[in-house]
Design a protein around this motif. Structure first.
Motif, mmCIF file in Angstrom:
data_model
loop_
_atom_site.group_PDB
_atom_site.id
_atom_site.type_symbol
_atom_site.label_atom_id
_atom_site.label_comp_id
_atom_site.label_asym_id
_atom_site.label_seq_id
_atom_site.Cartn_x
_atom_site.Cartn_y
_atom_site.Cartn_z
ATOM 1 N N UNK A 102 25.273 51.333 1.314
ATOM 2 C CA UNK A 102 25.583 51.976 2.581
ATOM 3 C C UNK A 102 26.865 52.795 2.504
ATOM 4 N N UNK A 103 27.322 53.081 1.308
ATOM 5 C CA UNK A 103 28.550 53.861 1.154
ATOM 6 C C UNK A 103 28.361 55.262 1.709
ATOM 7 N N UNK A 104 29.303 55.708 2.503
ATOM 8 C CA UNK A 104 29.238 57.052 3.072
ATOM 9 C C UNK A 104 29.756 58.083 2.073
ATOM 10 N N UNK A 105 30.794 57.705 1.320
ATOM 11 C CA UNK A 105 31.342 58.623 0.319
ATOM 12 C C UNK A 105 30.370 58.749 -0.851
ATOM 13 N N UNK A 106 30.143 59.966 -1.273
ATOM 14 C CA UNK A 106 29.191 60.209 -2.356
ATOM 15 C C UNK A 106 29.849 59.951 -3.719
ATOM 16 N N UNK A 107 29.140 59.277 -4.635
ATOM 17 C CA UNK A 107 29.686 59.106 -5.977
ATOM 18 C C UNK A 107 29.777 60.434 -6.721
ATOM 19 N N UNK A 108 28.877 61.353 -6.364
ATOM 20 C CA UNK A 108 28.892 62.700 -6.942
ATOM 21 C C UNK A 108 28.830 63.679 -5.781
ATOM 22 N N UNK A 109 29.697 64.676 -5.784
ATOM 23 C CA UNK A 109 29.778 65.574 -4.631
ATOM 24 C C UNK A 109 29.671 67.042 -5.062
ATOM 25 N N UNK A 110 29.797 67.933 -4.089
ATOM 26 C CA UNK A 110 29.689 69.357 -4.352
ATOM 27 C C UNK A 110 30.711 69.816 -5.395
ATOM 28 N N UNK A 111 30.260 70.737 -6.243
ATOM 29 C CA UNK A 111 31.079 71.387 -7.267
ATOM 30 C C UNK A 111 31.489 70.459 -8.405
ATOM 31 N N UNK A 112 31.001 69.233 -8.407
ATOM 32 C CA UNK A 112 31.267 68.337 -9.536
ATOM 33 C C UNK A 112 30.520 68.828 -10.777
ATOM 34 N N UNK A 113 31.145 68.670 -11.930
ATOM 35 C CA UNK A 113 30.478 68.948 -13.198
ATOM 36 C C UNK A 113 29.668 67.714 -13.584
ATOM 37 N N UNK A 114 28.393 67.920 -13.841
ATOM 38 C CA UNK A 114 27.514 66.771 -14.099
ATOM 39 C C UNK A 114 26.609 67.031 -15.299
ATOM 40 N N UNK A 115 26.027 65.935 -15.760
ATOM 41 C CA UNK A 115 25.015 65.991 -16.809
ATOM 42 C C UNK A 115 23.696 65.432 -16.255
ATOM 43 N N UNK A 116 22.620 66.090 -16.593
ATOM 44 C CA UNK A 116 21.278 65.611 -16.266
ATOM 45 C C UNK A 116 20.592 65.187 -17.563
ATOM 46 N N UNK A 117 20.050 63.988 -17.576
ATOM 47 C CA UNK A 117 19.347 63.494 -18.766
ATOM 48 C C UNK A 117 18.043 62.842 -18.345
ATOM 49 N N UNK A 118 17.129 62.694 -19.304
ATOM 50 C CA UNK A 118 15.842 62.070 -19.018
ATOM 51 C C UNK A 118 15.241 61.529 -20.310
ATOM 52 N N UNK A 119 14.324 60.590 -20.171
ATOM 53 C CA UNK A 119 13.686 59.982 -21.339
ATOM 54 C C UNK A 119 12.522 60.845 -21.824
ATOM 55 N N UNK A 120 12.021 60.536 -23.012
ATOM 56 C CA UNK A 120 10.949 61.327 -23.622
ATOM 57 C C UNK A 120 9.624 61.199 -22.876
ATOM 58 N N UNK A 121 9.465 60.137 -22.102
ATOM 59 C CA UNK A 121 8.204 59.958 -21.358
ATOM 60 C C UNK A 121 8.382 60.178 -19.855
ATOM 61 N N UNK A 122 9.482 60.842 -19.455
ATOM 62 C CA UNK A 122 9.758 61.053 -18.037
ATOM 63 C C UNK A 122 8.961 62.205 -17.443
ATOM 64 N N UNK A 123 8.596 63.159 -18.271
ATOM 65 C CA UNK A 123 7.870 64.336 -17.782
ATOM 66 C C UNK A 123 6.665 64.648 -18.639
ATOM 67 N N UNK A 124 6.009 65.765 -18.328
ATOM 68 C CA UNK A 124 4.803 66.148 -19.047
ATOM 69 C C UNK A 124 4.860 67.632 -19.344
ATOM 70 N N UNK A 125 4.374 68.015 -20.535
ATOM 71 C CA UNK A 125 4.306 69.432 -20.909
ATOM 72 C C UNK A 125 2.944 69.976 -20.511
ATOM 73 N N UNK A 126 2.950 71.108 -19.810
ATOM 74 C CA UNK A 126 1.720 71.738 -19.339
ATOM 75 C C UNK A 126 1.533 73.071 -20.042
ATOM 76 N N UNK A 127 0.322 73.328 -20.458
ATOM 77 C CA UNK A 127 0.047 74.570 -21.183
ATOM 78 C C UNK A 127 -0.753 75.560 -20.353
ATOM 79 N N UNK A 128 -1.042 75.203 -19.072
ATOM 80 C CA UNK A 128 -1.729 76.143 -18.176
ATOM 81 C C UNK A 128 -1.250 75.996 -16.739
#
Length: 383
Positions: A357-383
């Motif tokens: 219920x924290x009101x303050x955001x752990x990450x806020x506007x203009x913060x420098x961030x990294x986005x990561x994901x696992x090898x099975x998190x998404x799917x490659x589409x060829x059409x």
């Protein structure tokens, strides 16, 4: 009293995976033309008994036309429609073992709730004692016993919807056709009614076919979904398969929220592939066998909730990692959606569950961030 759990029944129900199972409803090479306009194009589809099946797509995709042909309100220009192996073409609506619940409900304003439910039974010539018994049964089914003598204008939207449902079920059709049945309800009532529909369908053991443009509604109620576009079926699968394993960019983009990252196939082997994505500067690695060659164009589809967002750089930034700046934030109560602007100018979305219920955001506007994901998190589409 709470009835038996339907989970075990739903988990075990998958006749479409049984090669020996016979379809209850079958569309065979059906085409429907209105003058020069082709609403449905050479469409084939199998629906099984006791299935809750959804036709999903944007306005004008042909889903309502398909339902109307099954109900007998339109006839196919070409092809055949079978119910329990019998061709329905040429049989008028009132002689078909189907009934349709319309989006407008189409209740008679001068009749009481009980009389609205009884109307079709009277038209069919059912004896009066049987009509009263059936009406009482339907009122109990939709929990409207106390409202039997009221007229439609004295009911709420949700209650009118239940009257229309009871009237549609009164003749005990083999197939109930639902044309955008919850569109007039507010969001909370619509969500509650979706689960009531599911429970009712299981209790009655009937085949339900629902037409909707609401992705969440289709995902909630249906055993399987047919995604339509321009008169053809793009994919037929369970809600989980549609969401997690879309077969095209159209399906991926139409169902839910998604990041579609364009790239070229850099590596492709059995069970593994890599994409080089110039627009984002990412190298994407997936556990997937591609039917594509090196250099072919492809798209990486990943849901925002599958992405991890952090201020800290991952141990390996060379693959499945992007750096950027928080450009915008959408607070939806249960989740927050972060729009991250990359150095290339592209924007990628990531979702964080608001677990506290924290009101303050752990990450806020203009913060420098990294986005990561696992090898099975998404799917490659060829059409």
């Amino acid at each position: 009293m709470v009835g038996p759990a339907i989970g075990p029944v739903r988990r075990a129900f998958a006749p479409w995976n049984d090669p020996s199972a016979k379809p209850f409803i079958e569309f065979r090479n059906v085409t429907k033309r209105f003058g020069d306009f082709v609403a449905v194009k050479d469409l084939s589809l199998k629906i099984y008994e006791r299935e809750f099946f959804a036709l999903l797509g944007p306005s004008g995709c042909g889903k309502t036309t398909l339902m109307r042909m099954l109900g007998g309100f339109d006839e196919p220009t070409e092809g055949s429609i079978l119910l329990e192996g019998k061709d329905l073409v040429g049989i008028p609506p009132y002689r078909r073992p189907t009934n349709m619940m319309f989006q407008s409900y189409a209740l008679f304003p001068h009749m009481t709730v009980a009389d609205n439910i009884a109307f079709g039974l009277k038209q069919a010539g059912m004896p009066k004692p049987d009509i009263q018994s059936r009406v009482d049964e339907m009122l109990a089914l939709v929990k409207l016993e106390k409202f039997a003598r009221r007229k439609p204008h004295q009911l709420s939207g949700g209650q009118r919807q239940r009257v229309a449902l009871a009237r549609s079920l009164a003749k005990k059709p083999k197939v109930l056709l639902l044309d955008e049945p919850l569109g007039a309800l507010d969001k909370k009532l619509r969500e509650e009614t979706q689960f009531e529909l599911m429970d009712l369908q299981m209790k009655l053991g009937m085949t339900f076919l629902i037409v909707t443009h609401d992705q969440e509604e289709a995902m909630t109620v249906a055993d399987r979904i047919a995604v339509m576009n321009n008169g053809v079926i793009v994919q037929v699968a369970t809600p989980a398969e549609i969401y997690e394993q879309p077969n095209s960019r159209y399906v991926a983009d139409f169902i839910g929220d998604i990041n579609l990252i364009e790239g070229k196939v850099a590596e492709a082997s059995e069970g593994s592939a890599k994409l080089a994505c110039a627009a984002t500067g990412a190298t994407v690695a997936v556990n997937q066998t591609l039917s594509a060659s090196i250099g072919d164009e492809a798209w990486f589809a990943i849901r925002p909730e599958k992405m991890r967002i952090s201020r800290d750089a991952p141990a390996d930034t060379s693959v499945n990692a992007l750096s950027g700046e928080v450009w915008d934030i959408g607070y939806l109560g249960d989740v927050s959606i972060y729009h991250v602007r990359l150095p290339t100018g592209a924007t990628v979305k990531a979702t964080i569950t608001n677990a506290t219920r924290l009101v303050e955001r752990p990450i806020s506007w203009e913060d420098k961030v990294w986005l990561t994901w696992s090898r099975d998190a998404g799917v490659v589409l060829t059409r």
